[in-house]
Design a protein around this motif. Structure first.
Motif, PDB file in Angstrom:
ATOM      1  N   ALA A 114      10.170   2.165 -10.212  1.00 41.30           N
ATOM      2  CA  ALA A 114       9.396   1.246 -11.048  1.00 41.30           C
ATOM      3  C   ALA A 114       8.632   0.238 -10.197  1.00 41.30           C
ATOM      4  CB  ALA A 114      10.336   0.515 -11.997  1.00 41.30           C
ATOM      5  N   TRP A 115       7.431  -0.051 -10.630  1.00 38.22           N
ATOM      6  CA  TRP A 115       6.631  -1.078  -9.978  1.00 38.22           C
ATOM      7  C   TRP A 115       7.076  -2.438 -10.508  1.00 38.22           C
ATOM      8  CZ3 TRP A 115       2.795  -4.176 -12.510  1.00 38.22           C
ATOM      9  CH2 TRP A 115       2.104  -5.017 -11.639  1.00 38.22           C
ATOM     10  N   GLN A 116       7.193  -3.403  -9.623  1.00 36.68           N
ATOM     11  CA  GLN A 116       7.607  -4.757  -9.993  1.00 36.68           C
ATOM     12  C   GLN A 116       6.360  -5.637 -10.127  1.00 36.68           C
ATOM     13  OE1 GLN A 116      10.813  -5.271 -10.715  1.00 36.68           O
ATOM     14  NE2 GLN A 116      11.129  -3.133 -10.133  1.00 36.68           N
ATOM     15  N   PRO A 117       6.233  -6.384 -11.233  1.00 41.69           N
ATOM     16  CA  PRO A 117       5.032  -7.190 -11.464  1.00 41.69           C
ATOM     17  C   PRO A 117       4.729  -8.211 -10.362  1.00 41.69           C
ATOM     18  CG  PRO A 117       6.319  -7.041 -13.462  1.00 41.69           C
ATOM     19  CD  PRO A 117       7.134  -6.417 -12.374  1.00 41.69           C
ATOM     20  N   GLU A 118       5.767  -8.696  -9.654  1.00 40.67           N
ATOM     21  CA  GLU A 118       5.490  -9.671  -8.583  1.00 40.67           C
ATOM     22  C   GLU A 118       4.905  -8.998  -7.335  1.00 40.67           C
ATOM     23  OE1 GLU A 118       9.791  -8.471  -8.444  1.00 40.67           O
ATOM     24  OE2 GLU A 118       8.578  -9.355  -9.998  1.00 40.67           O
ATOM     25  N   PRO A 120       2.083  -6.778  -5.367  1.00 41.42           N
ATOM     26  CA  PRO A 120       0.641  -6.522  -5.562  1.00 41.42           C
ATOM     27  C   PRO A 120       0.420  -5.123  -6.150  1.00 41.42           C
ATOM     28  CG  PRO A 120       1.067  -7.378  -3.365  1.00 41.42           C
ATOM     29  CD  PRO A 120       2.399  -7.097  -3.987  1.00 41.42           C
ATOM     30  N   ILE A 121      -0.509  -5.019  -7.068  1.00 39.70           N
ATOM     31  CA  ILE A 121      -0.772  -3.735  -7.729  1.00 39.70           C
ATOM     32  C   ILE A 121      -1.270  -2.692  -6.725  1.00 39.70           C
ATOM     33  CG2 ILE A 121      -3.141  -4.275  -8.393  1.00 39.70           C
ATOM     34  CD1 ILE A 121      -0.645  -2.393 -10.609  1.00 39.70           C
ATOM     35  N   GLU A 122      -1.911  -3.174  -5.636  1.00 37.59           N
ATOM     36  CA  GLU A 122      -2.391  -2.248  -4.604  1.00 37.59           C
ATOM     37  C   GLU A 122      -1.237  -1.449  -3.993  1.00 37.59           C
ATOM     38  OE1 GLU A 122      -5.396  -5.308  -5.213  1.00 37.59           O
ATOM     39  OE2 GLU A 122      -3.264  -5.433  -4.778  1.00 37.59           O
ATOM     40  N   ASN A 123      -0.060  -2.069  -3.913  1.00 34.86           N
ATOM     41  CA  ASN A 123       1.107  -1.335  -3.390  1.00 34.86           C
ATOM     42  C   ASN A 123       1.417  -0.124  -4.256  1.00 34.86           C
ATOM     43  OD1 ASN A 123       1.217  -3.377  -1.552  1.00 34.86           O
ATOM     44  ND2 ASN A 123       3.256  -4.100  -2.113  1.00 34.86           N
ATOM     45  N   LEU A 124       1.312  -0.296  -5.552  1.00 28.74           N
ATOM     46  CA  LEU A 124       1.567   0.819  -6.468  1.00 28.74           C
ATOM     47  C   LEU A 124       0.527   1.909  -6.278  1.00 28.74           C
ATOM     48  CD1 LEU A 124       3.008   2.145  -8.862  1.00 28.74           C
ATOM     49  CD2 LEU A 124       1.475   0.852 -10.372  1.00 28.74           C
ATOM     50  N   TRP A 125      -0.760   1.533  -6.208  1.00 26.47           N
ATOM     51  CA  TRP A 125      -1.815   2.543  -6.039  1.00 26.47           C
ATOM     52  C   TRP A 125      -1.634   3.286  -4.721  1.00 26.47           C
ATOM     53  CZ3 TRP A 125      -2.202   2.252 -10.695  1.00 26.47           C
ATOM     54  CH2 TRP A 125      -2.740   1.230 -11.423  1.00 26.47           C
ATOM     55  N   ASN A 126      -1.302   2.542  -3.659  1.00 28.54           N
ATOM     56  CA  ASN A 126      -1.092   3.188  -2.359  1.00 28.54           C
ATOM     57  C   ASN A 126       0.100   4.135  -2.395  1.00 28.54           C
ATOM     58  OD1 ASN A 126      -3.277   1.935  -1.153  1.00 28.54           O
ATOM     59  ND2 ASN A 126      -2.065   0.201  -0.454  1.00 28.54           N
ATOM     60  N   ARG A 127       1.171   3.724  -3.058  1.00 28.59           N
ATOM     61  CA  ARG A 127       2.357   4.578  -3.156  1.00 28.59           C
ATOM     62  C   ARG A 127       2.039   5.847  -3.947  1.00 28.59           C
ATOM     63  NH1 ARG A 127       6.784   1.599  -5.748  1.00 28.59           N
ATOM     64  NH2 ARG A 127       6.368   2.746  -7.638  1.00 28.59           N
ATOM     65  N   GLN A 151       5.701   9.032 -14.948  1.00 28.43           N
ATOM     66  CA  GLN A 151       6.842   8.719 -14.081  1.00 28.43           C
ATOM     67  C   GLN A 151       6.863   7.244 -13.709  1.00 28.43           C
ATOM     68  OE1 GLN A 151       6.286  11.690 -10.996  1.00 28.43           O
ATOM     69  NE2 GLN A 151       8.090  12.804 -11.739  1.00 28.43           N
ATOM     70  N   GLN A 152       5.715   6.603 -13.632  1.00 24.02           N
ATOM     71  CA  GLN A 152       5.652   5.212 -13.244  1.00 24.02           C
ATOM     72  C   GLN A 152       6.009   4.282 -14.395  1.00 24.02           C
ATOM     73  OE1 GLN A 152       5.161   3.794 -10.211  1.00 24.02           O
ATOM     74  NE2 GLN A 152       5.299   5.873  -9.439  1.00 24.02           N
ATOM     75  N   LEU A 153       5.815   4.738 -15.619  1.00 25.16           N
ATOM     76  CA  LEU A 153       6.043   3.865 -16.785  1.00 25.16           C
ATOM     77  C   LEU A 153       7.415   3.974 -17.345  1.00 25.16           C
ATOM     78  CD1 LEU A 153       2.618   4.367 -18.525  1.00 25.16           C
ATOM     79  CD2 LEU A 153       3.333   2.478 -17.076  1.00 25.16           C
TER      80      LEU A 153
END
Length: 153
Positions: A114-118, A120-127, A151-153
């Motif tokens: 899961a992506w954590q809101p704190e 940066p969103i760029e970390n999620l896109w890069n991952r 899978q991310q949601l």
């Protein structure tokens, strides 16, 4: 790395790998100052060409391969100074040339973290990009955008 036939077809000149000239130049016993200087200059030129050849290959590898794959070889003080291009290629082949079922499972697990809101969103896109690239190129399985989002949601 381009094979000899492809290189020859591209530039129409055979590529010759510069050979290391040895530890020291050899001088004839009867050589005088000007002859010794000429032999030394020729030796230095051959040595420079050889070293340039090695550095170019190393630079090409470092430019093409993301740091995370070679960091383990880097010295904290000297960087990659003591590493040859062959050392780097050997490391890449030994470490990353085959994908095991466990690697695929680990990648799938990373996809569902899961992506954590704190964060940066760029970390999620890069991952996402990294994981999909691994799946497509290394594991030979395609992960659609829809699957990734689910899978991310």
């Amino acid at each position: 790395i381009m094979n000899e036939a492809t290189y020859l077809a591209c530039v129409n000149v055979a590529f010759e790998i510069p050979v290391h000239p040895g530890a020291n130049p050899t001088h004839p016993a009867s050589a005088l100052g000007p002859q010794i200087n000429k032999i030394n200059r020729k030796f230095q030129n051959v040595l420079v060409e050889h070293n340039k050849h090695l550095l170019v290959h190393k630079a090409q590898i470092l430019a093409a391969i993301p740091d995370r794959y070679l960091n383990i070889l880097e010295n904290d003080t000297w960087g990659y100074k003591d590493m040859t291009a062959l050392d780097m290629l050997d490391h890449l082949v030994d470490k990353y040339s085959s994908v095991e079922p466990d690697d695929i499972d680990r990648n799938r697990e990373k996809l569902s973290e899961a992506w954590q809101p704190e964060e940066p969103i760029e970390n999620l896109w890069n991952r996402i990009h990294s994981d999909r690239t691994f799946a497509r190129e290394d594991a030979k399985e395609e992960i659609s955008s829809k699957q990734q989002c689910e899978q991310q949601l």
